[in-house]
Structures are given as structure tokens and as C-alpha cells.
Scaffold this active site. Structure first.
Site, mmCIF file in Angstrom:
data_model
loop_
_atom_site.group_PDB
_atom_site.id
_atom_site.type_symbol
_atom_site.label_atom_id
_atom_site.label_comp_id
_atom_site.label_asym_id
_atom_site.label_seq_id
_atom_site.Cartn_x
_atom_site.Cartn_y
_atom_site.Cartn_z
ATOM 1 N N ILE A 2 31.664 3.104 0.879
ATOM 2 C CA ILE A 2 32.835 2.890 1.729
ATOM 3 C C ILE A 2 33.466 4.239 2.043
ATOM 4 O O ILE A 2 33.670 5.063 1.143
ATOM 5 C CB ILE A 2 33.874 1.985 1.035
ATOM 6 C CG1 ILE A 2 33.241 0.679 0.576
ATOM 7 C CG2 ILE A 2 35.050 1.699 1.973
ATOM 8 C CD1 ILE A 2 34.187 -0.227 -0.200
ATOM 9 N N GLY B 202 36.740 6.543 3.534
ATOM 10 C CA GLY B 202 38.197 6.463 3.653
ATOM 11 C C GLY B 202 38.836 5.573 2.610
ATOM 12 O O GLY B 202 39.553 4.620 2.936
ATOM 13 N N GLY C 212 45.036 2.206 1.350
ATOM 14 C CA GLY C 212 44.896 1.126 2.312
ATOM 15 C C GLY C 212 43.685 0.242 2.151
ATOM 16 O O GLY C 212 43.284 -0.135 1.047
ATOM 17 N N TYR D 256 43.051 6.001 21.560
ATOM 18 C CA TYR D 256 42.636 5.250 20.375
ATOM 19 C C TYR D 256 41.751 4.071 20.763
ATOM 20 O O TYR D 256 40.683 3.855 20.171
ATOM 21 C CB TYR D 256 43.875 4.755 19.622
ATOM 22 C CG TYR D 256 43.562 3.878 18.435
ATOM 23 C CD1 TYR D 256 43.136 4.428 17.233
ATOM 24 C CD2 TYR D 256 43.685 2.491 18.516
ATOM 25 C CE1 TYR D 256 42.842 3.628 16.146
ATOM 26 C CE2 TYR D 256 43.392 1.683 17.430
ATOM 27 C CZ TYR D 256 42.974 2.251 16.246
ATOM 28 O OH TYR D 256 42.676 1.448 15.179
ATOM 29 N N SER E 71 40.943 6.486 -0.051
ATOM 30 C CA SER E 71 42.077 7.001 -0.831
ATOM 31 C C SER E 71 43.278 6.063 -0.806
ATOM 32 O O SER E 71 44.074 6.041 -1.749
ATOM 33 C CB SER E 71 42.489 8.394 -0.331
ATOM 34 O OG SER E 71 42.851 8.348 1.034
ATOM 35 N N SER F 167 39.302 -2.693 15.612
ATOM 36 C CA SER F 167 40.694 -3.076 15.868
ATOM 37 C C SER F 167 40.686 -4.038 17.043
ATOM 38 O O SER F 167 39.716 -4.079 17.823
ATOM 39 C CB SER F 167 41.507 -1.823 16.218
ATOM 40 O OG SER F 167 42.725 -2.149 16.853
#
Length: 284
Positions: A8, A10, A14, A151, A12, A138
Site C-alpha cells: 500500500i 501513502g 488516513g 485534480y 502515514s 475520486s
């Protein structure tokens, strides 16, 4: 029985952190990766609790870093069953207000970072003829939104990339893909977007000021419906991982489902479109 291995990005904070913990609690061995290992204390606490979690440095903006991390996992485990491309950054700024350096950076993390990681794991999954790659996209990967065009463009690109891979890598080599489409996630990610705006001096007082005011006012009024916790989104992902076949697309809340309804009503999982493309372009 061979332990399932997940990587996985990212992790750190959330969603990445929540997914790491939940997968490890389900019996997976998880390689939790991040660019800056100084932010790895939450992962170390999971290790101290006895969960099968390894902390590993991986910078999605460097193919060498990605390749080295994936090779480390392969050397230690011999296989990777699941890759979750979670690392990403938010961005709220109009095209006219954006510098070239800024929008290239957002693409480099959100889109090219996922491509780098996918490129690194695919040969090993393809050889085994199994494996799953999950991309955290998203609702902005399906529906364009004001002040979010850069984005959204990164997420539209991400969705096109995985939708295309699913048309041949899945039927020929058995590797499945899933694109996850949350609304908002109440985490450091959302806070960092606004912090980035503040650090840049806030929104400028220009022709777009009314758009910004309307957007921020709407954001406040709708926050109760949009935002999910990282844990809630992670639960949706885990529930989908138990399905066969894996859906190509999944929204994570009633709000996100409704928000995307004009794009997804006829084919909510994305599998019908993929099946049709495979039939028309590959004769399968």
C-alpha cells in the site's frame, strides 16, 4: 496456507493507514510504504501490537524508488497479491492561477505515481496469472468540478488508464483492477488541501472570487453528506475484495453514488463497458 501479501502506498495517515491496519487484522502481511519514513510512527505502533506489517520506503515520484521497494517485497515474499495505489495529493486552484510546476507535480503524484507502481508489480502478477491492483480515485475521476479541474484531470487520467488495462490484462493474464471513487474523506488529505491554499496566501482576490466564495460556502453546507472517515472507506474496499469478479469501479457512499449517477447508472461496476470493449476490439 501461503500468506497474502499487500503493498500500500501513502500509509502515514488516513485511508492508507486504516487499510494497512484492517488488512493486517484480516490476516494479510502488509508492506506499508511512504516517502518519508520519519512519518512512520503509526505503522511502527501497528507492528508493536503484533500485526504483520512491514514499513518500507517508497517514493511514487521515482521509478527507481518504486522498483527497489517492489523488488524488496518480491525478494522477501516471492509474490504480491494486492497493490493499493493510495498515495495522492489534492489541489484546489483554477487553471489560470496555477503554475506549470504545480500542475505537473499533481499529475506526477496522482497519475504517474500510480503508473510507476503498476508498472513495477505487473510482471510478477502476470507471471502468476493472478493479483489485484486497487486505485484510489475520486468522484472527481468521473465528474468534473469547479476549481478542481487539475485534480479531476489527474483522476480522469487514472481511470482511463485502469479501464484500459482491464480490457486485456484481466482476460489474458488474470490480473484484476478496481477503481475506488469516494466523495470526501475526512483526514489529513482534506486538511492538507486547504493548508496548501493558505500557505500560498489564500485564494487571490480576482475575477474568480465569487466562484471561490460560492464553492467554499457550498462545501460547508454539504460536508455532513460528503465526508466519510478513512475507516468507512477502508471497510468498503475490504468488502469488495471478497467479491469475484472484482468490480472495475465502486463508489463508497450513497452521496458519491448519487453524485455520479448520470455517468454510472447503466453500468455501475464498469464491467459491462469493459466486456463490450473486449468483444469489439479483441473478439473475446
Amino acid at each position: 496456507m501461503e500468506k497474502q501479501i499487500a503493498v500500500i502506498t501513502g500509509t502515514s495517515t488516513g485511508l492508507g493507514l486504516s487499510l494497512t491496519e484492517k488488512l493486517a487484522n484480516e490476516g494479510w502481511k502488509v508492506y506499508a510504504t511512504m516517502r518519508n519514513l520519519e512519518k512512520g510512527q503509526p505503522i511502527r505502533e501497528l507492528q508493536q501490537s503484533g500485526l504483520a506489517v512491514e514499513l518500507l520506503q517508497l517514493d511514487v515520484q521515482s521509478q527507481d524508488s518504486v522498483d527497489q521497494a517492489i523488488q524488496t517485497v518480491i525478494n522477501q515474499e516471492g509474490h504480491i497479491d494486492l497493490l493499493v495505489n493510495n498515495a495522492g495529493i489534492g489541489y484546489i486552484k483554477t487553471t489560470e492561477q496555477s503554475s506549470e510546476e504545480e500542475y505537473i507535480n499533481v499529475f506526477d503524484i496522482n497519475t504517474f505515481g500510480a503508473i510507476r507502481c503498476t508498472k513495477a508489480v505487473l510482471p510478477y502478477m502476470r507471471e502468476k496469472k493472478k493479483g489485484r491492483i486497487v486505485a484510489i480515485s475520486s468522484v472527481g475521476g468521473l465528474v468534473g468540478q469547479p476549481l478542481n479541474e487539475i485534480y479531476c484531470a489527474t483522476k480522469f487520467a487514472l481511470e482511463g488508464y485502469y479501464e484500459s488495462l482491464a480490457t486485456y490484462v484481466t482476460p489474458y493474464f488474470g490480473v484484476e483492477f478496481m477503481i475506488v471513487e469516494p466523495g470526501g474523506i475526512s483526514s489529513e488529505f482534506a486538511n492538507s488541501v486547504l493548508a496548501g491554499v493558505s500557505s500560498g496566501g489564500g485564494f487571490p482576490k480576482d475575477d474568480f472570487e465569487q466562484v471561490v466564495n460560492d464553492y467554499m460556502g457550498s462545501r460547508t453546507n454539504r460536508s455532513d453528506n460528503i465526508y466519510q472517515t478513512p475507516s468507512e472507506v477502508a471497510d468498503v474496499i475490504l468488502s469488495q475484495l471478497s467479491t469475484n469478479p472484482l468490480p472495475l469501479r465502486v463508489r463508497t457512499s450513497d452521496w458519491s453514488e448519487k453524485f455520479c449517477q448520470y455517468k454510472t447508472k447503466e453500468d455501475p461496476t464498469g464491467l459491462l463497458q469493459t466486456k463490450d470493449v473486449v468483444k469489439q476490439m479483441l473478439g473475446k
